[in-house]
Design an enzyme around this catalytic site. Structure first.
Site, short mmCIF file in Angstrom:
data_model
loop_
_atom_site.label_atom_id
_atom_site.label_comp_id
_atom_site.label_asym_id
_atom_site.label_seq_id
_atom_site.Cartn_x
_atom_site.Cartn_y
_atom_site.Cartn_z
N GLU A 116 -2.01 23.30 9.63
CA GLU A 116 -3.33 22.81 10.02
C GLU A 116 -4.02 22.12 8.87
O GLU A 116 -3.58 22.22 7.71
CB GLU A 116 -4.18 23.95 10.59
N HIS A 244 -16.69 20.97 14.75
CA HIS A 244 -15.27 20.63 14.94
C HIS A 244 -15.20 19.15 15.25
O HIS A 244 -16.00 18.64 16.04
CB HIS A 244 -14.67 21.45 16.08
N ARG A 291 -12.34 19.72 7.94
CA ARG A 291 -13.01 19.31 9.17
C ARG A 291 -14.37 18.65 8.96
O ARG A 291 -14.73 17.76 9.74
CB ARG A 291 -13.25 20.45 10.15
N HIS A 353 -19.17 24.30 16.08
CA HIS A 353 -17.97 25.11 16.30
C HIS A 353 -18.03 26.49 15.66
O HIS A 353 -17.63 27.48 16.26
CB HIS A 353 -16.79 24.33 15.74
N ARG A 388 -15.59 26.37 6.43
CA ARG A 388 -14.48 27.29 6.70
C ARG A 388 -13.14 26.55 6.76
O ARG A 388 -13.03 25.49 7.37
CB ARG A 388 -14.73 27.97 8.04
C1 FAD Z 1 -12.85 27.00 21.12
C2 FAD Z 1 -12.65 27.78 19.86
C3 FAD Z 1 -11.43 27.71 19.19
C4 FAD Z 1 -11.24 28.43 18.01
N1 FAD Z 1 -10.00 28.41 17.41
C5 FAD Z 1 -9.77 29.20 16.34
C6 FAD Z 1 -8.48 29.33 15.78
O1 FAD Z 1 -7.52 28.73 16.26
N2 FAD Z 1 -8.30 30.15 14.70
C7 FAD Z 1 -9.33 30.84 14.15
O2 FAD Z 1 -9.13 31.59 13.17
N3 FAD Z 1 -10.58 30.76 14.68
C8 FAD Z 1 -10.83 29.97 15.75
N4 FAD Z 1 -12.08 29.91 16.29
C9 FAD Z 1 -13.14 30.74 15.71
C10 FAD Z 1 -12.91 32.18 16.12
O3 FAD Z 1 -12.49 32.22 17.46
C11 FAD Z 1 -14.16 33.02 15.97
O4 FAD Z 1 -14.79 32.78 14.75
C12 FAD Z 1 -13.80 34.49 16.06
O5 FAD Z 1 -13.07 34.74 17.23
C13 FAD Z 1 -15.06 35.34 16.03
O6 FAD Z 1 -14.71 36.66 16.33
P1 FAD Z 1 -15.83 37.77 16.42
O7 FAD Z 1 -15.15 39.02 16.80
O8 FAD Z 1 -16.65 37.75 15.18
O9 FAD Z 1 -16.82 37.25 17.58
P2 FAD Z 1 -16.51 36.85 19.14
O10 FAD Z 1 -15.07 36.74 19.39
O11 FAD Z 1 -17.36 35.70 19.42
O12 FAD Z 1 -17.05 38.12 19.89
C14 FAD Z 1 -18.43 38.35 20.03
C15 FAD Z 1 -18.64 39.46 21.02
O13 FAD Z 1 -20.03 39.84 21.01
C16 FAD Z 1 -20.50 39.92 22.35
N5 FAD Z 1 -21.96 39.76 22.29
C17 FAD Z 1 -22.69 38.69 21.89
N6 FAD Z 1 -24.00 38.99 21.94
C18 FAD Z 1 -24.10 40.27 22.38
C19 FAD Z 1 -25.18 41.15 22.63
N7 FAD Z 1 -26.47 40.81 22.43
N8 FAD Z 1 -24.91 42.40 23.08
C20 FAD Z 1 -23.63 42.80 23.30
N9 FAD Z 1 -22.57 42.00 23.08
C21 FAD Z 1 -22.80 40.76 22.60
C22 FAD Z 1 -19.71 38.88 23.08
O14 FAD Z 1 -19.74 39.10 24.47
C23 FAD Z 1 -18.33 39.11 22.46
O15 FAD Z 1 -17.73 40.23 23.06
C24 FAD Z 1 -12.31 29.20 17.47
C25 FAD Z 1 -13.53 29.25 18.13
C26 FAD Z 1 -13.71 28.55 19.32
C27 FAD Z 1 -15.03 28.64 20.02
#
Ligand code: FAD
Length: 533
Positions: A116, A244, A291, A353, A388
């Site tokens: 990547e 992104h 990016r 993103h 990032r």
């Molecule tokens: C389209 C896309 C593609 C991506 N591709 C990549 C990739 O290929 N590789 C990579 O490393 N990263 C990628 N990323 C970034 C990565 O997916 C995220 O940064 C990472 O998954 C974040 O994980 P997290 O557990 O911190 O939060 P999230 O996975 O966003 O989880 C947040 C959780 O909190 C919950 N929540 C939110 N507010 C509340 C509330 N008030 N009360 C209760 N629950 C709540 C949500 O429902 C969810 O369950 C991508 C992001 C996107 C959007």
């Protein structure tokens, strides 16, 4: 009222990992909540490209070097070292052995490593272009098999319960701020419950949804950041919102991500009339530049020539069969809206993103508030600095989910959780709320915030635009707060209140920082010397 040892708010990769790790002690009681009715829904679920591991001809030092280079001088080297040194082992232990994610293999059975942007080695593990879904499904299914984890869906955290703020004892005023759980809105029963906890972990992801164009799903509206900020935790690096470069620009599929891996496999950006342009902006990396460089290059081409999109050509660089099997979701989604990526280029635009800033935490995920941790995208360890490096955030969720859980468990050995949970906290008071929350008003206000953020605090910023955004957002915040104080709660209203608060955090930080760096770009940037005057 519920009581637990650990309340985890958010069930993406960070929250689910922490829950699984804590659950290894059968004595431990854990509540894991997500605002979504669908247990898999999160930013994690939509991740496509993959997750960093250690490829052949690769090393922790090389990954640290790439992270620091992408972070534009603002990444904390210690955080990068933690990720690079511990990440690959945790990935193997948790994702390969504990929950058995089936990453893509070659015909000989060896793991297949993708390339990547801005990575100097092939080191990205993937499951087609649906890596996030494969990971979150495996983690959540494992969570559901644990009898000591209670997982609640359709449960939105409204605010943290903190002392002295919610304490019945006036003498607590003289104690440091401590977190004792959260008020949680039950979307099915439409009631607000107190959940008291010895330790609370914020794992509720990022804020992409405060922008008009974004790759993020509706839940990414900065809830955790706003809650932590109201409770008094510092939010740092808020100006660093990563855009992104390539979200699909086709009606009916706005914001759908066209993964960086498409350029990793040879995809080339073209103007609408078919001319490659990245060499002009980054002679060394061209289409695989960091990016922020690629996103601004596209923005600049669009502004200079009035294009409403640019093109990404992969059809000329990859055989159709290979394309379909490497990117099945992208292929299917584009085809659904009439674009056959094996034959024609894909129209793309930049979109918000990833949030590189967050709740300030140490290398164990501890915030400045007692008994409050933050992990994953909501947190800021300093890892990403001003920008990032692709595919590091899934691994970040895994590493800090694991580290925070280990730290909490070690603390419980000295301070048993029952000694940390208060006996009570005031019940949520809904008396006097007369209005029903008004979905039309909520949607309208949300769109206004998204437009302000896109135009005045987007890819290219200036002091004037940011000041204008702040004035408009402050006015909106007053209106929204007045409405919030008189209306019955809903998930949408909770999100709107948080969105305007984090929009202000981003714009204020962006106005304050007059130096362009990484993904924060100002047309009126000053150099460091000027800034010190
Ligand atoms: C389209 C896309 C593609 C991506 N591709 C990549 C990739 O290929 N590789 C990579 O490393 N990263 C990628 N990323 C970034 C990565 O997916 C995220 O940064 C990472 O998954 C974040 O994980 P997290 O557990 O911190 O939060 P999230 O996975 O966003 O989880 C947040 C959780 O909190 C919950 N929540 C939110 N507010 C509340 C509330 N008030 N009360 C209760 N629950 C709540 C949500 O429902 C969810 O369950 C991508 C992001 C996107 C959007």
């Amino acid at each position: 009222m519920k009581t637990t040892d650990v309340l985890i708010i958010g069930a993406g990769i960070a929250g689910a990992t922490a829950a699984l790790q804590l659950a290894q002690n059968p004595q431990r009681r854990i509540i894991l909540i997500t605002r979504s009715p669908d247990p898999y829904e999160s930013n994690t679920r939509w991740a496509q490209g993959g997750i960093v591991h250690r490829g052949p001809d690769d090393s922790a030092q090389l990954l640290v070097k790439d992270i620091l280079a992408a972070g534009a001088g603002a990444s904390l080297p210690d955080a990068a070292r933690v990720l690079a040194e511990e990440g690959p082992n945790f990935l193997e232990e948790i994702l390969l052995q504990q929950v058995s994610v089936e990453f893509d293999h070659d015909s000989g059975g060896a793991l297949q490593y993708g390339q990547e942007a801005a990575h100097s080695a092939r080191r990205i593990l993937h499951v087609g272009d649906g890596t996030g879904y494969a990971i979150i499904k495996a983690l959540i299914d494992a969570v559901r098999r644990q009898s000591n984890i209670e997982m609640l869906t359709n449960a939105t955290a409204v605010d943290l319960i903190t002392y002295p703020h919610h304490s019945p004892d006036p003498l607590d005023t003289y104690q440091p701020v401590a977190c004792h759980g959260a008020y949680v809105f039950d979307g099915a029963g439409r009631a607000i419950h107190r959940t008291l906890a010895a330790v609370t972990i914020l794992a509720n992801g990022g804020l992409g949804r405060i922008y008009r164009n974004t790759t993020n799903p509706p839940g990414a509206r900065g809830d955790g950041l706003a809650m932590a900020h109201r409770a008094g935790a510092p939010i740092i690096n808020a100006e660093y919102v990563q855009f992104h470069p390539t979200a699909l620009a086709a009606p009916g599929a706005e914001g759908f991500l066209i993964s960086e891996a498409v350029r990793g496999e040879g995809g080339v950006l073209l103007t609408p009339d078919g001319n490659p342009f990245m060499e002009k902006y980054s002679p060394q990396w061209k289409d695989l530049a960091p990016r922020d460089v690629v996103a601004r290059a596209i923005h600049s081409e669009m502004e200079a020539h009035g294009y409403s999109y640019v093109l990404l050509d992969i059809a000329s660089h990859m055989p159709a069969d290979a394309l379909r099997s490497r990117f099945p979701n992208i292929y299917a989604e584009c085809l659904r809206v009439g674009i056959d990526i094996t034959r024609e280029p894909i129209p793309v635009i930049p979109a918000a993103h990833y949030f590189c800033g967050g709740v300030q935490v140490d290398l164990d995920g501890r915030s400045s508030i007692h008994n409050l941790y933050a992990i994953g995208e909501v947190s800021c360890t300093g890892l990403h600095g001003a920008n990032r490096l692709a595919s590091t955030s899934l691994l970040e969720g895994l590493v800090w989910g694991r580290r925070a859980a280990a730290h909490i468990e070690a603390r419980f050995q000295h301070l048993p959780p029952q000694t940390l949970v208060p006996e009570t906290a005031p019940a949520w008071d809904e008396s006097g709320l007369t209005q029903n929350s008004d979905p039309t008003l909520i949607q309208g206000d949300m769109q206004t915030i998204q437009n302000i953020m896109w135009h005045y605090a987007g890819l290219v910023r200036s002091g004037y635009r940011l000041s204008r955004a702040i004035r408009e957002l402050r006015h909106m915040q007053n209106e929204i707060e007045t409405f919030y104080r008189s209306a019955k709660l809903s998930d949408g209203l909770i999100g709107l209140r948080n969105a305007v608060e984090v929009a202000l955090l981003v714009t204020q930080a962006a106005r304050h920082n007059r130096q362009s760096r990484g993904c924060h770009f100002r047309t009126d940037s000053v150099n460091i010397g000027d800034r010190l005057i």
